[in-house]
Design a protein around this motif. Sequence first.
Motif, PDB file in Angstrom:
ATOM      1  N   PHE A  78       0.935  -1.240  -0.063  1.00 60.24           N
ATOM      2  CA  PHE A  78      -0.119  -0.091   0.055  1.00 60.24           C
ATOM      3  C   PHE A  78       0.868   1.196   0.061  1.00 60.24           C
ATOM      4  CE2 PHE A  78      -3.808  -2.300   1.990  1.00 60.24           C
ATOM      5  CZ  PHE A  78      -4.079  -2.872   0.550  1.00 60.24           C
ATOM      6  N   GLN A  79       2.037   1.242   0.583  1.00 59.97           N
ATOM      7  CA  GLN A  79       2.730   2.312   0.592  1.00 59.97           C
ATOM      8  C   GLN A  79       3.304   2.752  -0.804  1.00 59.97           C
ATOM      9  OE1 GLN A  79       5.852   1.669   3.624  1.00 59.97           O
ATOM     10  NE2 GLN A  79       4.274   2.355   5.394  1.00 59.97           N
ATOM     11  N   ARG A  80       3.816   1.443  -1.411  1.00 54.82           N
ATOM     12  CA  ARG A  80       4.397   1.547  -2.851  1.00 54.82           C
ATOM     13  C   ARG A  80       3.176   2.118  -3.808  1.00 54.82           C
ATOM     14  NH1 ARG A  80       6.419   2.648  -6.694  1.00 54.82           N
ATOM     15  NH2 ARG A  80       7.716   1.517  -8.084  1.00 54.82           N
ATOM     16  N   ASN A  81       2.027   1.723  -3.574  1.00 55.86           N
ATOM     17  CA  ASN A  81       0.973   1.795  -4.343  1.00 55.86           C
ATOM     18  C   ASN A  81      -0.334   2.138  -3.833  1.00 55.86           C
ATOM     19  OD1 ASN A  81      -0.880   1.787  -6.541  1.00 55.86           O
ATOM     20  ND2 ASN A  81       0.357   0.537  -7.725  1.00 55.86           N
ATOM     21  N   PRO A  82      -0.841   3.584  -3.765  1.00 56.53           N
ATOM     22  CA  PRO A  82      -1.760   4.191  -3.138  1.00 56.53           C
ATOM     23  C   PRO A  82      -3.218   3.681  -3.757  1.00 56.53           C
ATOM     24  CG  PRO A  82      -0.298   5.957  -3.429  1.00 56.53           C
ATOM     25  CD  PRO A  82       0.200   4.627  -4.236  1.00 56.53           C
ATOM     26  N   LEU A  83      -3.060   3.606  -5.039  1.00 57.89           N
ATOM     27  CA  LEU A  83      -4.105   3.141  -5.656  1.00 57.89           C
ATOM     28  C   LEU A  83      -4.681   1.857  -5.201  1.00 57.89           C
ATOM     29  CD1 LEU A  83      -6.178   3.440  -8.269  1.00 57.89           C
ATOM     30  CD2 LEU A  83      -4.508   1.804  -9.401  1.00 57.89           C
ATOM     31  N   SER A  89      -9.866  -0.939  -0.214  1.00 59.78           N
ATOM     32  CA  SER A  89     -11.114  -0.448   0.349  1.00 59.78           C
ATOM     33  C   SER A  89     -12.489  -0.707  -0.078  1.00 59.78           C
ATOM     34  CB  SER A  89     -10.949   0.879   1.060  1.00 59.78           C
ATOM     35  OG  SER A  89     -10.824   1.868  -0.020  1.00 59.78           O
ATOM     36  N   VAL A  90     -12.489  -0.435  -1.330  1.00 55.30           N
ATOM     37  CA  VAL A  90     -13.536  -0.977  -2.235  1.00 55.30           C
ATOM     38  C   VAL A  90     -14.095  -2.324  -1.939  1.00 55.30           C
ATOM     39  CG1 VAL A  90     -14.658  -0.662  -4.501  1.00 55.30           C
ATOM     40  CG2 VAL A  90     -13.402   1.216  -3.769  1.00 55.30           C
ATOM     41  N   HIS A  91     -13.014  -2.919  -2.259  1.00 61.71           N
ATOM     42  CA  HIS A  91     -13.270  -4.559  -2.095  1.00 61.71           C
ATOM     43  C   HIS A  91     -13.720  -4.838  -0.921  1.00 61.71           C
ATOM     44  CE1 HIS A  91     -11.659  -8.793  -2.397  1.00 61.71           C
ATOM     45  NE2 HIS A  91     -12.612  -8.630  -3.234  1.00 61.71           N
ATOM     46  N   ASP A  92     -13.059  -4.346   0.288  1.00 60.87           N
ATOM     47  CA  ASP A  92     -13.796  -4.574   1.548  1.00 60.87           C
ATOM     48  C   ASP A  92     -15.205  -4.220   1.594  1.00 60.87           C
ATOM     49  OD1 ASP A  92     -11.337  -5.631   2.163  1.00 60.87           O
ATOM     50  OD2 ASP A  92     -10.507  -3.985   3.330  1.00 60.87           O
ATOM     51  N   PHE A  93     -15.777  -3.071   1.151  1.00 62.81           N
ATOM     52  CA  PHE A  93     -16.792  -2.541   1.368  1.00 62.81           C
ATOM     53  C   PHE A  93     -17.870  -3.582   0.615  1.00 62.81           C
ATOM     54  CE2 PHE A  93     -20.485  -0.416  -0.581  1.00 62.81           C
ATOM     55  CZ  PHE A  93     -20.988   0.004   0.653  1.00 62.81           C
ATOM     56  N   PHE A 384      -3.474   1.911 -15.869  1.00 61.93           N
ATOM     57  CA  PHE A 384      -3.799   3.071 -15.211  1.00 61.93           C
ATOM     58  C   PHE A 384      -2.766   3.670 -14.246  1.00 61.93           C
ATOM     59  CE2 PHE A 384      -6.515   5.127 -11.941  1.00 61.93           C
ATOM     60  CZ  PHE A 384      -7.278   5.990 -12.893  1.00 61.93           C
ATOM     61  N   ASP A 385      -2.117   2.455 -13.588  1.00 61.47           N
ATOM     62  CA  ASP A 385      -1.301   2.860 -12.568  1.00 61.47           C
ATOM     63  C   ASP A 385       0.145   2.759 -13.136  1.00 61.47           C
ATOM     64  OD1 ASP A 385      -0.894   4.435 -10.337  1.00 61.47           O
ATOM     65  OD2 ASP A 385      -0.536   2.564  -8.946  1.00 61.47           O
ATOM     66  N   PHE A 386       0.382   2.724 -14.421  1.00 63.47           N
ATOM     67  CA  PHE A 386       1.936   2.086 -14.924  1.00 63.47           C
ATOM     68  C   PHE A 386       3.279   2.997 -14.153  1.00 63.47           C
ATOM     69  CE2 PHE A 386       5.227   1.399 -18.173  1.00 63.47           C
ATOM     70  CZ  PHE A 386       5.123   0.113 -18.195  1.00 63.47           C
ATOM     71  N   ASN A 387       3.023   4.112 -13.990  1.00 62.56           N
ATOM     72  CA  ASN A 387       3.907   5.021 -13.485  1.00 62.56           C
ATOM     73  C   ASN A 387       4.305   4.408 -12.153  1.00 62.56           C
ATOM     74  OD1 ASN A 387       4.541   6.455 -15.783  1.00 62.56           O
ATOM     75  ND2 ASN A 387       3.040   8.047 -15.385  1.00 62.56           N
ATOM     76  N   ASN A 388       3.478   4.034 -11.380  1.00 63.85           N
ATOM     77  CA  ASN A 388       3.661   3.916  -9.872  1.00 63.85           C
ATOM     78  C   ASN A 388       4.393   2.331  -9.741  1.00 63.85           C
ATOM     79  OD1 ASN A 388       3.077   5.829  -8.074  1.00 63.85           O
ATOM     80  ND2 ASN A 388       1.137   5.337  -8.187  1.00 63.85           N
ATOM     81  N   LEU A 389       4.184   1.566 -10.857  1.00 59.79           N
ATOM     82  CA  LEU A 389       4.697   0.262 -10.876  1.00 59.79           C
ATOM     83  C   LEU A 389       6.240   0.137 -10.682  1.00 59.79           C
ATOM     84  CD1 LEU A 389       2.521  -1.777 -13.382  1.00 59.79           C
ATOM     85  CD2 LEU A 389       2.717  -1.965 -10.850  1.00 59.79           C
TER      86      LEU A 389
END
Lengths: 389, 479
Positions: A78-83, A89-93, A384-389
Motif C-alpha cells: 500500500f505504501q508503494r501503490n496508494p491506488l 477499501s472498495v473491495h472490503d466494502f 492506469f497506474d503504470f507509472n507507480n509500478l
Amino acid sequence: MFCCSGGFRQKLVHVTLRGALYTSWILGLFPFTYDMWTRKLHRSKWLIGYGIVLNVAIVTLIQANDTEAEKTVRMEVFQRNPLAEQINSVHDFLNVSLVVLMLLRCYWRSGDIAKILNELMDLQWCHFRHYSLNDCCKFDDFVLHKCLSVGLELCSMLVMQLGMYPKYSLQLFLGFIGLSAIVLVVLMGALHFHLVVVYIYRCVWMVNRELLRFANQLAEGETVDPAGVDRLLGLYSRLLELNHRLAEIYDYQMVLVMVSFLATNVLGIYYYIIFSISLHKDMDIILLFIVPQALFINMYDFWLSIAVCDLAERTGRKTSTILKLFNDIEYLDVSLGRSISDFALFCSHQRLRFRHCGLFYVNYEMGFRMAITSFLYLLFLIQFDFNNL
Amino acid sequence: MNPVSHILRLGRVSALLAMSPNTWVIEMPTQKTRLHPYPRRISPYRTLSVNRNAFSHEARLPPPPPPLPKTLEHPVFEDIRTIMSVLKASGLMPIYEQVSSYKVGPPTKTNEFYSFFVRGVVHALTIFNVYSLFTPSSAQLFYSYRETDNVNQWIELLLCILTYTLTVFVCARNTKNVLRVMNEILQLDEEVRRQFGANLSQNFGFSVKYLVGITACQTYIIVLKIYAVEGVITPTSYVLLAFYAVQNGLTATYIVFASALLRIVYIRFHFINQLLNGYTYVQQQRRKGGNRRTTAAPSLMEHFPEDSLFIYRMHNKLLRIYKGINDCCNLILVSFLGYSFYTVTTNCYNLFVQITAKGMVSSNILQWCFAWLCMHVSLLALLSRSCGLTTREANATSQILARVYAKSKEYQNIIDKFLTKSIKQEVQFTAYGFFAIDNSTLFKIFSAVTTYLVILIQFKQLEDSKVEDHVQEQPQTGI
C-alpha cells in the motif's frame, strides 16, 4: 432429509451433505426445522434470531480483533501503490455488503426458500424415489467438489493468515476465527444454491433417462403409455418453475459472490505484480506458494459455480435432443405423438437456464467472457497506474 | 444408467432396426449421386408394412436376398488417408484395424504399443524442452534487442508445448471415442448406400495442400531462426527448435484433420438436405415458369414418408457424430485457438514495432512474422469455415422441411414431427462451450487481436515515456 444408499461414494456424499446441513444450522444460515412426520421444513423464528445474534457477534469479534492493518506485506504494497489501497477499501466494502445481503436475503426470503425445498423434497419422495440414483455420477462429483472447494477456501485463508503474518497472538487467533466464520457464511450461502441446482439437475437427468427408456421401448417395437410422457412433462415443468423461483431468490447473492470472486482474483494478481515487480522481492514462500494457491482455489471455486449451472443447462438441452429420437419411430400412436410434441414445444420455449437479475445467463460461455474481462481489467489496472509500478 | 450410454444403446438399437429389413437392392452408381439424389431405390419397409398401399406395385417384386457388399478390401476414409497416416505415425490417432468396408476395429497390441511408445517419447522430449526453457541452455535462441520480445517468444514456445502436450493427452484419452465416431460415420455410409446406392465422397485435396503448406512454413521458420542466431548453435537448441517445429506442425495437422472430419459430416448433412430439397424443387420450378400453383405430383411425394423417416434417423445420427467430434476435440480446439490468438497478436505487434522503428527493420523478423501469420490465419480460416459450413448445413434441414410443409396436407403431420422438435434448437460447434466456432469466430478473433494490439502499443508507449522520464531526471539530479 437425505436418502443414503449404495457404495462408498454415495456414503461420502451423504456424509458431506449432512456436514453441510449441520454447519449451516450452526452458522444460523439455515433457519428451518425438519418435521420427520410430514417430511416438511418449517421456518423457525428462533433460528433466525439465533443467526442474527451470532453473526452480529462475529462481526463485532472481527472489529475488535482487526489485525489486518498491521500486516507488513500489506503495508509495503500500500505504501508503494496508494491506488491498491483505495481499491482494497472498495473491495472490503463489497465483501461486507455481500455478507449482509447474503444473511438478509436468507432470512427475508426464508419462507420462499422453505417452499422451494419442500416442493423439491416432495418431488423426490413422490416421483423419483423409486429410481436408482446411484448412476448419477455428476451429482456426486459436484457435491463433493463444491464441499471440497469450501474446505480448501478455509485452508487457504488459514495459510494466508499464518504465512503472511509474522507474530502469532490471541488477537490474531480470534480475528481469524471471526473472519473464517464470516467467509464460511458466504461460502455456505453459495453452497446452498449450488446444492439445490445439483438436485434439480438430478431430477432432470432422471426425466431424460425415462424419456430415453421410452424411446428404446418404442424402437424395440413395444408400446408406451402416453400418460407416462405427460407425467414426465408435468414433472419437468415443475422442475423448471422451481429453478426459476430459486434463481430469483438467489440472484443478488450469486451475482455478488461472482463479482467478489473475480475482483479477488484480479486484485490478487495485481498485488502479486506490485509485490514481485515493483518491490523487487525475491521469490520466497509467499510469492511461490501462498498467493498462487489462494488464487488457484478462488478460480476453482468460481469455476464450480459456473460449471454447475452449465451442467444443468446442458442436461436441459439434452432433453430436446432425446425428444428428437422419437422422430424416426415408424408407427407412433397419435396420442403419444401429441404428448411428445407437447413436450418438445415446452422444451423449445422454456429452458433450464440460470439468469441472474435478468442480466446474464450463467454458463461456460459467460464464464469464459468473465475470465477474459477480468484479464482485461487487470491490464487496464496496470496501465492506469503504470507509472507507480 | 448414464444417459449417454443410453443414447449409445439406442443408437445401436435403431441401427439394428434399420438394418433388419434386409431387402434393399444395392446399386453402385458411377457418378456422384449426391448431385442426383434420386436413384432408383426400393422401400425398406415394403415387406413389413401392411399399410403402404402406395408401394404395392413394388411388393410384386420377388424379395431378393440381401447381397453383401463385395468391397471388403475397400479402405475406409480413403479421401483423408494422407493426413490420417501422419497422425497415426505420430501417435495422435489409433492405428485401427479395418474389419470390413464399413467397420473399423480397435488397434492391435503391437500398434497400440507403437502409439504408446511414440507418445512416451513425445512427453520425454516435452520435459526436456521445458527444462531447457527454464535453464540458460536455450538463452541463445532468445536473442532479440528488446526484453519484451524475448519474453513473448518464450511464452509462445511454452504455449506451443502446452498445446501439443494437451493434444497428445486428449487424443490418447479419446482413442475409443474417435473409433466410435468413425464407425458411426461408416455405418451411416452403409445405410445411405443400401438405401440410395450413393457413394458419399469428396475430394479432400485441401488436406494434402495444407499438410505441404504447414511443412514448408515450419521449415522456413526454422531456417530463419537458425540464420538469425549468432554464434554456434548448441545441440540443445537444435533439439528445441526441431521439436518445436514438429509440435507446431502436428498440432496444425490435427486441426486440419478435425476440419476434414467436419467436412465429412458436412457432406452427409448436405446429402440429406439435397434429398429433402428434391421434394421442394419441382414446385419452385413451376413457380418460376409462371404456372399456376398446383399441389405436388403424387408420384413425387409418394416416397416422402419412407424417405422422411430415413432422413430423420440420419439427421439424428449425424447430430450425434457432430457432437462426438466436438467432444473429441473440445479441449484441443480451446488450447489451439488460445495459442493461435497469442501467436497472431504477438506477431502483429512485432510487425508493428518493426515497421515503426526507424532504421532497425530486420528482414529476418519480418519474414518470420509473415510466415507465422500466414500459417495461423489460414488454419483459423479453415477451421472456422469448416465448422461454419457444417453447422449451417445441420441447421438447414428444418428450413428445407418447412418449405416442403406447404406442398401436401397429407404429410404435414410427418413434417410437424420434425419441426416441432427443431424450434430454437440450433446446433453449434463449440470450443468447450466457451464460444461457438463458425465464420464469426474469425471476426471475433481479429477484433480481439486488434484490441490487444492497441493495449500492447499503449504499453510500449508508456514504457518508452517512463524510460525518457528516467533519462531526463538523471541529468537534473546529477546537476
